[in-house]
Design a protein around this motif. Sequence first.
Motif, PDB file in Angstrom:
ATOM      1  N   GLY A 113       0.796  -1.224   0.000  1.00  0.00           N
ATOM      2  CA  GLY A 113       0.000   0.000   0.000  1.00  0.00           C
ATOM      3  C   GLY A 113       0.822   1.265   0.000  1.00  0.00           C
ATOM      4  N   SER A 114       2.102   1.162   0.352  1.00  0.00           N
ATOM      5  CA  SER A 114       2.989   2.333   0.377  1.00  0.00           C
ATOM      6  C   SER A 114       3.801   2.479  -0.906  1.00  0.00           C
ATOM      7  CB  SER A 114       3.947   2.230   1.574  1.00  0.00           C
ATOM      8  OG  SER A 114       3.241   2.295   2.790  1.00  0.00           O
ATOM      9  N   VAL A 115       3.478   1.650  -1.906  1.00  0.00           N
ATOM     10  CA  VAL A 115       4.210   1.630  -3.176  1.00  0.00           C
ATOM     11  C   VAL A 115       3.409   2.379  -4.237  1.00  0.00           C
ATOM     12  CG1 VAL A 115       5.205   0.135  -4.953  1.00  0.00           C
ATOM     13  CG2 VAL A 115       5.263  -0.578  -2.549  1.00  0.00           C
ATOM     14  N   HIS A 139      -0.526  15.178   3.343  1.00  0.00           N
ATOM     15  CA  HIS A 139      -1.326  14.958   4.549  1.00  0.00           C
ATOM     16  C   HIS A 139      -1.395  16.216   5.413  1.00  0.00           C
ATOM     17  CE1 HIS A 139      -3.217  13.239   7.980  1.00  0.00           C
ATOM     18  NE2 HIS A 139      -2.160  13.443   8.751  1.00  0.00           N
ATOM     19  N   ASN A 140      -0.274  16.880   5.623  1.00  0.00           N
ATOM     20  CA  ASN A 140      -0.242  17.981   6.585  1.00  0.00           C
ATOM     21  C   ASN A 140      -0.780  19.295   6.030  1.00  0.00           C
ATOM     22  OD1 ASN A 140       1.073  16.949   9.165  1.00  0.00           O
ATOM     23  ND2 ASN A 140       2.426  16.144   7.599  1.00  0.00           N
ATOM     24  N   GLU A 280      -2.490   1.044   6.628  1.00  0.00           N
ATOM     25  CA  GLU A 280      -3.757   1.462   6.012  1.00  0.00           C
ATOM     26  C   GLU A 280      -3.789   2.982   5.833  1.00  0.00           C
ATOM     27  OE1 GLU A 280      -4.195  -2.432   7.967  1.00  0.00           O
ATOM     28  OE2 GLU A 280      -3.548  -0.479   8.748  1.00  0.00           O
ATOM     29  N   PHE A 281      -3.298   3.709   6.832  1.00  0.00           N
ATOM     30  CA  PHE A 281      -3.255   5.164   6.754  1.00  0.00           C
ATOM     31  C   PHE A 281      -2.353   5.615   5.603  1.00  0.00           C
ATOM     32  CE2 PHE A 281      -1.073   9.122   7.833  1.00  0.00           C
ATOM     33  CZ  PHE A 281      -2.131   9.974   8.097  1.00  0.00           C
ATOM     34  N   LYS A 282      -1.177   5.001   5.502  1.00  0.00           N
ATOM     35  CA  LYS A 282      -0.239   5.364   4.435  1.00  0.00           C
ATOM     36  C   LYS A 282      -0.795   4.994   3.061  1.00  0.00           C
ATOM     37  CE  LYS A 282       3.693   4.899   7.551  1.00  0.00           C
ATOM     38  NZ  LYS A 282       4.829   4.078   7.986  1.00  0.00           N
ATOM     39  N   ALA A 283      -1.518   3.874   2.991  1.00  0.00           N
ATOM     40  CA  ALA A 283      -2.116   3.470   1.711  1.00  0.00           C
ATOM     41  C   ALA A 283      -3.164   4.482   1.257  1.00  0.00           C
ATOM     42  CB  ALA A 283      -2.736   2.083   1.835  1.00  0.00           C
TER      43      ALA A 283
END
Length: 336
Positions: A113-115, A139-140, A280-283
Amino acid sequence: MANNHEIPAKMTAIAISQPGGPKVLKPETRDVPVPGPGEVLIRVHAAGVNRPDVQQRKGAYPPPPGASDLPGLEASGEIAALGDEISRWRIGDRVCALTPGGGYAEYVKVHAGSVLPLPAGFTHSEAAAVPENYFTVWHNVFERGGLKKGETLLVHGGSSGIGTTAIQLASAFGAYVITTAGSKEKCDACLKLGADRAINYREEDFVAAVKDATDRKGADVILDMVGGDYVGRNYDAAAVEGRIVQIAVQAGAVASADFSKVMVKRLTHTGSTLRPRTVEFKAAIAAALEAQVWPLLGTRKVAPIMDMIFPLTEAWRAHERMEEGEHIGKIVLDVE
């Protein structure tokens, strides 16, 4: 686990031999990691260098549980092996990835998911400069800070990897961008990237300059990696209903500030760290980036600003470069 070429049992990696200065970064022979369910193994071509790597090297930023003890929060390369439960990716796909650690190596395993696919037309060195900064800024600035078209963003440290990314993305999405930097050269670089106003903080008071640039209104969103006495000054520089987003505290984590300004201006002061968040958050951030930002990268409307590229085995030189503070944009390690 699936793979279509001979993956060696051992690899060269850059380890932190003990907490300390840049020279504690030393090449080491390590086992090549084996991807588990939901993970892929990437044969690394390039790895990005980030401030948290420096903090980890000094012993001040330990990796989260289960992560590699090797530094390196982003990498690019090609997929060499697949763990179970992988549907999207194939062996040989050219990718870049956000990693919880381990990027300073010839191979790194990452949750799928981080790819993300290599942006169109990018070299591996350029692609390795993307994930950490773009995940962080998206995100920020846009999710936590809620920056909208027509609003004003104040970015501290505009010539850093984070800063150059925030300037470009905010400008591309229609914001008015003000930045601080520590020299005329850095300020000029920020203006070329799309900043509307660049403040040399060594010569000007950024609060007064922000008020002047916004007809006394102030900044709607402030992205701060400084902390310390900038906390109170950010409250002064913020607009009514302003949002201050803290992503680092390079000048200190403890500050004295007049919190009545938070009430009077109805300010929001939030912050986040990325590395310990769930896969999951990073995905979810990766999916947003692919939809919203990857098309801009593909047309070069935004792109990482490259400072210097060092060989993997000279990672200590890359850390020296970062700590000297003269870099503009991203420092990258060439692993090929």
